[in-house]
Design an enzyme around this catalytic site. Structure first.
Site, PDB file in Angstrom:
ATOM      1  N   CYS A   2       0.846  -1.190   0.000  1.00  0.00           N
ATOM      2  CA  CYS A   2       0.000   0.000   0.000  1.00  0.00           C
ATOM      3  C   CYS A   2       0.876   1.233   0.000  1.00  0.00           C
ATOM      4  O   CYS A   2       2.007   1.204   0.457  1.00  0.00           O
ATOM      5  CB  CYS A   2      -0.855   0.075   1.248  1.00  0.00           C
ATOM      6  SG  CYS A   2      -1.772  -1.387   1.614  1.00  0.00           S
ATOM      7  N   ARG A  27       2.755   0.108  -6.148  1.00  0.00           N
ATOM      8  CA  ARG A  27       2.912  -0.699  -4.939  1.00  0.00           C
ATOM      9  C   ARG A  27       1.667  -1.512  -4.608  1.00  0.00           C
ATOM     10  O   ARG A  27       1.750  -2.556  -3.992  1.00  0.00           O
ATOM     11  CB  ARG A  27       3.227   0.218  -3.746  1.00  0.00           C
ATOM     12  CG  ARG A  27       4.507   0.977  -3.907  1.00  0.00           C
ATOM     13  CD  ARG A  27       4.646   1.984  -2.803  1.00  0.00           C
ATOM     14  NE  ARG A  27       4.885   1.327  -1.543  1.00  0.00           N
ATOM     15  CZ  ARG A  27       6.014   1.409  -0.879  1.00  0.00           C
ATOM     16  NH1 ARG A  27       7.003   2.103  -1.352  1.00  0.00           N
ATOM     17  NH2 ARG A  27       6.155   0.808   0.277  1.00  0.00           N
ATOM     18  N   TRP A  75      -3.476  -2.413  -1.088  1.00  0.00           N
ATOM     19  CA  TRP A  75      -3.318  -3.791  -1.564  1.00  0.00           C
ATOM     20  C   TRP A  75      -3.842  -4.635  -0.401  1.00  0.00           C
ATOM     21  O   TRP A  75      -3.177  -4.780   0.614  1.00  0.00           O
ATOM     22  CB  TRP A  75      -1.845  -4.079  -1.863  1.00  0.00           C
ATOM     23  CG  TRP A  75      -1.630  -5.441  -2.428  1.00  0.00           C
ATOM     24  CD1 TRP A  75      -1.735  -5.810  -3.732  1.00  0.00           C
ATOM     25  CD2 TRP A  75      -1.259  -6.626  -1.708  1.00  0.00           C
ATOM     26  NE1 TRP A  75      -1.464  -7.151  -3.864  1.00  0.00           N
ATOM     27  CE2 TRP A  75      -1.167  -7.679  -2.643  1.00  0.00           C
ATOM     28  CE3 TRP A  75      -0.998  -6.905  -0.365  1.00  0.00           C
ATOM     29  CZ2 TRP A  75      -0.826  -8.976  -2.278  1.00  0.00           C
ATOM     30  CZ3 TRP A  75      -0.663  -8.200  -0.009  1.00  0.00           C
ATOM     31  CH2 TRP A  75      -0.579  -9.219  -0.971  1.00  0.00           C
ATOM     32  N   GLY A 100       0.567  -2.325   6.342  1.00  0.00           N
ATOM     33  CA  GLY A 100       1.024  -3.388   7.236  1.00  0.00           C
ATOM     34  C   GLY A 100      -0.125  -4.257   7.694  1.00  0.00           C
ATOM     35  O   GLY A 100      -1.217  -4.253   7.102  1.00  0.00           O
ATOM     36  N   GLU A 490       2.658 -14.679 -13.321  1.00  0.00           N
ATOM     37  CA  GLU A 490       2.376 -13.335 -12.810  1.00  0.00           C
ATOM     38  C   GLU A 490       1.562 -12.494 -13.775  1.00  0.00           C
ATOM     39  O   GLU A 490       0.634 -11.800 -13.372  1.00  0.00           O
ATOM     40  CB  GLU A 490       3.693 -12.584 -12.542  1.00  0.00           C
ATOM     41  CG  GLU A 490       4.399 -12.987 -11.283  1.00  0.00           C
ATOM     42  CD  GLU A 490       5.717 -12.233 -11.099  1.00  0.00           C
ATOM     43  OE1 GLU A 490       5.968 -11.728 -10.003  1.00  0.00           O
ATOM     44  OE2 GLU A 490       6.503 -12.142 -12.062  1.00  0.00           O
ATOM     45  N   LYS A 605       4.071  -4.233  -6.132  1.00  0.00           N
ATOM     46  CA  LYS A 605       5.487  -4.169  -6.462  1.00  0.00           C
ATOM     47  C   LYS A 605       6.396  -4.438  -5.274  1.00  0.00           C
ATOM     48  O   LYS A 605       7.297  -5.236  -5.335  1.00  0.00           O
ATOM     49  CB  LYS A 605       5.787  -2.793  -7.059  1.00  0.00           C
ATOM     50  CG  LYS A 605       7.220  -2.605  -7.515  1.00  0.00           C
ATOM     51  CD  LYS A 605       7.502  -3.427  -8.750  1.00  0.00           C
ATOM     52  CE  LYS A 605       8.957  -3.536  -9.068  1.00  0.00           C
ATOM     53  NZ  LYS A 605       9.226  -4.673  -9.957  1.00  0.00           N
TER      54      LYS A 605
HETATM   55  N1  HGA Z   1      -3.966  -4.538   6.389  1.00  0.00           N
HETATM   56  C1  HGA Z   1      -4.408  -3.371   5.689  1.00  0.00           C
HETATM   57  C2  HGA Z   1      -3.278  -2.712   4.945  1.00  0.00           C
HETATM   58  C3  HGA Z   1      -2.732  -3.637   3.905  1.00  0.00           C
HETATM   59  C4  HGA Z   1      -1.375  -3.286   3.382  1.00  0.00           C
HETATM   60  O1  HGA Z   1      -0.535  -2.640   4.001  1.00  0.00           O
HETATM   61  N2  HGA Z   1      -1.034  -3.767   2.179  1.00  0.00           N
HETATM   62  O2  HGA Z   1       0.208  -3.540   1.661  1.00  0.00           O
HETATM   63  C5  HGA Z   1      -5.585  -3.674   4.778  1.00  0.00           C
HETATM   64  O3  HGA Z   1      -5.846  -4.822   4.411  1.00  0.00           O
HETATM   65  O4  HGA Z   1      -6.277  -2.729   4.419  1.00  0.00           O
END
Ligand code: HGA
Length: 610
Positions: A2, A27, A75, A100, A490, A605
């Site tokens: 994200c 990303r 993401w 995260g 991919e 990414k």
């Molecule tokens: N856990 C959060 C953020 C996901 C994230 O950092 N992806 O790279 C969510 O699912 O929205």
């Protein structure tokens, strides 16, 4: 993964946030959102599933104007990629964006529900918003409440928060997910990657693990993990931010494939003398440390793991050093027995790959001799936390499927092999000088392989209707086959598996029929005759063969066999060269299938979650 962008300014910041999101879209890109403290004194947000362009259109129709805001491109890890799970998440007059994973989100969710908080999303992130809201009831200051909140979070986070009650500040916290503050004049910014902010500033301050930041228009205050006020160094980038421009190419991936001769050249520059590798390229203490190395442990993920697998063949064959290679997500949770004097090597394009970074942090407790990062981003966490570094010079890679990052990693790993062999005196006579010479010629050879572009494009037509493919290789070509299979999966979504060619008869041969193309890489080495026998086994079962073969390998087209002749190359360098046609193949198959080549579904990414 994200992307986060935040801004506190005198001017309206929505366009800045949106531009930042576009720059971060590589990303993660399943949904995007923005929250702004508007000029009429309320917190407003707009979220949209899909790409940033969807959010942009929504904002054109209904603009949000304000001088404080946060934005996010997601993401998904927890909860489907839909509008209600898109960030920012609200709790009362608070808005939160998060990169995260909060591992204890379920327990926190139950506690917060019992306290009366109502959840509107399935994300782990929403617990942060409500927990912070709850803390603010007693601890009225936003940073004080954020410090108390993060104490209760288990997992990884890069966080940005704004509150309608304290509209002069943007607060942030980092643990396991990178964040950088962009410094302006009378305005400041925050992002998960400095690239997002290069349009507004060239001065940056990187948050370290455990840092909390209070960012205002004309000040920045940071506290470390222990709550102590700290200063973080300001870094200024004088180079212009590299433009994300496809040039004459239809996709970034194709552009990046064609950049390989130039970036390999750049990766070699200044790292070799007439007939030797310059060991100092790995850092001032490299020679001293390398002299002690008796084993190598390589840890990486995805494409970088395949680079590590190739390196194992080189390290054992050329430098006589035992080498183990493991995917980071396994290594980090395994009880590892460390051999004495083992060099711990990590490989990552971004240097922020969560599993690789965690493996490095664990390794520090395990008694390795030293750590070395092979990485494409000099300002990454992996580089900062390793003893030695070799930066690949691939430049910015936008296509989610890695291409030029892989081949430059291979070049870095061959330089490492030769350096270790040189310092330890284990290379056979003349090998280093020969390979240095061959490395010098490598960019030209790669250019010749790229000239086969249209031949490979024709071959791709054989795959357009297929659902499964096998990739075969022997020796150091086995990981090349794995990388070829990964690329095809991919971006074309065709199921592809790689096998060492000798394993075929132990199972996968049962799958082979006219609908299962078998792709093989066949340099002219001592395994060629064995490989030819394996290919006969495929032909005998009606399998279609696509063989990328050395021009001197004596392989010719026949019924069901399509041979593409490759320029002759020294066997040690052949994994680098043979990667090129496999990249082109997956690219052209994906184009035929009409997939989103640069941003394939479900992927991102820079994999900053575990
Ligand atoms: N856990 C959060 C953020 C996901 C994230 O950092 N992806 O790279 C969510 O699912 O929205």
């Amino acid at each position: 993964m994200c992307g986060i962008v935040g801004a506190v300014a005198e001017r309206s910041i929505t366009a800045i946030l949106l531009e930042g999101l576009k720059r971060l879209e590589y990303r993660g890109y399943d949904s995007a959102g923005v929250a702004v403290f508007t000029n009429d004194g309320t917190l407003a947000r707009m979220r949209r599933p899909g790409k940033v362009s969807e959010l942009e259109q929504a904002l054109e129709a209904e603009p949000l104007v304000g001088r404080l805001g946060i934005a996010h491109t997601r993401w998904a890890t927890h909860g489907a990629p839909c509008e209600r799970n898109a960030h920012p998440h609200f709790s009362g007059d608070l808005a939160v964006v998060h990169n995260g994973i909060i591992e204890n989100h379920e327990a926190l969710r139950e506690q917060l529900k019992a306290l009366g908080y109502v959840f509107t999303s399935d994300t782990d992130t929403e617990v942060i918003a409500h927990l912070l809201s709850h803390k603010l009831k007693d601890l009225t200051d936003l940073t004080v409440a954020l410090k108390a909140t993060v104490k209760e979070l288990h997992g990884a986070y890069g966080l940005a928060v704004i509150s309608a009650k304290q509209p002069d500040r943007l607060v942030a916290a980092r643990s396991g997910s990178p964040l950088v503050i962009g410094l302006g004049l009378g305005e400041n910014f925050l992002a998960s990657d400095q690239l997002a902010l290069r349009q507004v500033t060239d001065r940056f301050m990187y948050l370290e693990e455990g840092d909390i930041a209070d960012i205002r228009r004309d000040s920045v205050q940071i506290w470390d993990l222990d709550g102590k006020a700290v200063e973080r160094e300001t870094v200024q980038y004088r180079d212009g931010a590299e433009a994300a421009d496809k040039g004459e190419f239809r996709h970034f991936m194709l552009k990046e494939i064609h950049e390989q001769p130039a970036v390999v050249q750049r990766t070699l520059e200044g790292r070799m003398s007439q007939n030797q590798v310059l060991v100092q390229a790995f850092g001032p203490q490299a020679a001293e440390l390398f002299a002690k190395v008796r084993n190598v442990q390589i840890v990486a993920c995805g494409t970088s793991y395949h680079a590590g697998m190739v390196a194992r063949y080189w390290l054992e064959e050329l430098a006589g050093i035992p080498c183990q290679v493991e995917v980071a997500s396994e290594f980090r949770y395994r009880k590892v027995v460390v051999q004495p004097d083992t060099l711990f090597v990590t490989i990552s394009q971004s240097g922020e790959t969560a599993d690789t970074l965690a493996a490095l942090r664990n390794a520090k407790e395990l008694g390795f001799l030293a750590s070395l990062a092979i990485c494409n981003v000099g300002i990454s966490s992996l580089v900062r936390e390793s003893d030695l570094t070799l930066l690949t010079q691939a430049g910015r890679e936008i296509g989610v499927a890695s291409t030029k990052a892989f081949t430059t990693q291979l070049v870095g790993l061959l330089l490492l092999t030769l350096s270790l062999g040189q310092v330890r005196g284990t290379l056979a006579a003349g090998v280093e000088a020969t390979l240095v010479e061959e490395l010098r010629r490598l960019p030209t050879r790669l250019g010749e392989a790229l000239a086969m572009d249209s031949t490979v494009e024709k071959i791709a037509e054989l795959f357009a209707e297929k659902n499964h493919t096998l990739f075969l290789g022997r020796g150091a070509q086995f990981p090349v086959a794995m990388e070829g299979a990964l690329k095809l999966k991919e971006i074309s979504y065709i199921h592809a598996e790689a096998y060492p060619a000798g394993e075929l008869k132990h199972g996968p041969l049962a799958l082979v029929d006219n609908d299962m193309p078998v792709v093989t890489v066949a340099p002219n080495n001592e395994l060629l005759e064995k490989l030819k026998s394996n290919l006969q086994e495929v032909r005998a079962r009606g399998g279609q063969l696509i063989v990328f073969a050395d021009e001197k390998a004596g392989m010719t087209n026949g019924e069901g066999t399509h041979v593409v002749h490759m320029p002759h190359i020294h066997d040690i360098l052949s994994p680098i060269l043979y990667t090129i046609p496999l990249q082109l193949l997956s690219y052209y198959v994906a184009v035929l299938k009409g997939t989103d080549v640069d941003q394939p579904r479900n992927l991102a990414k820079s994999v900053t979650v575990e």
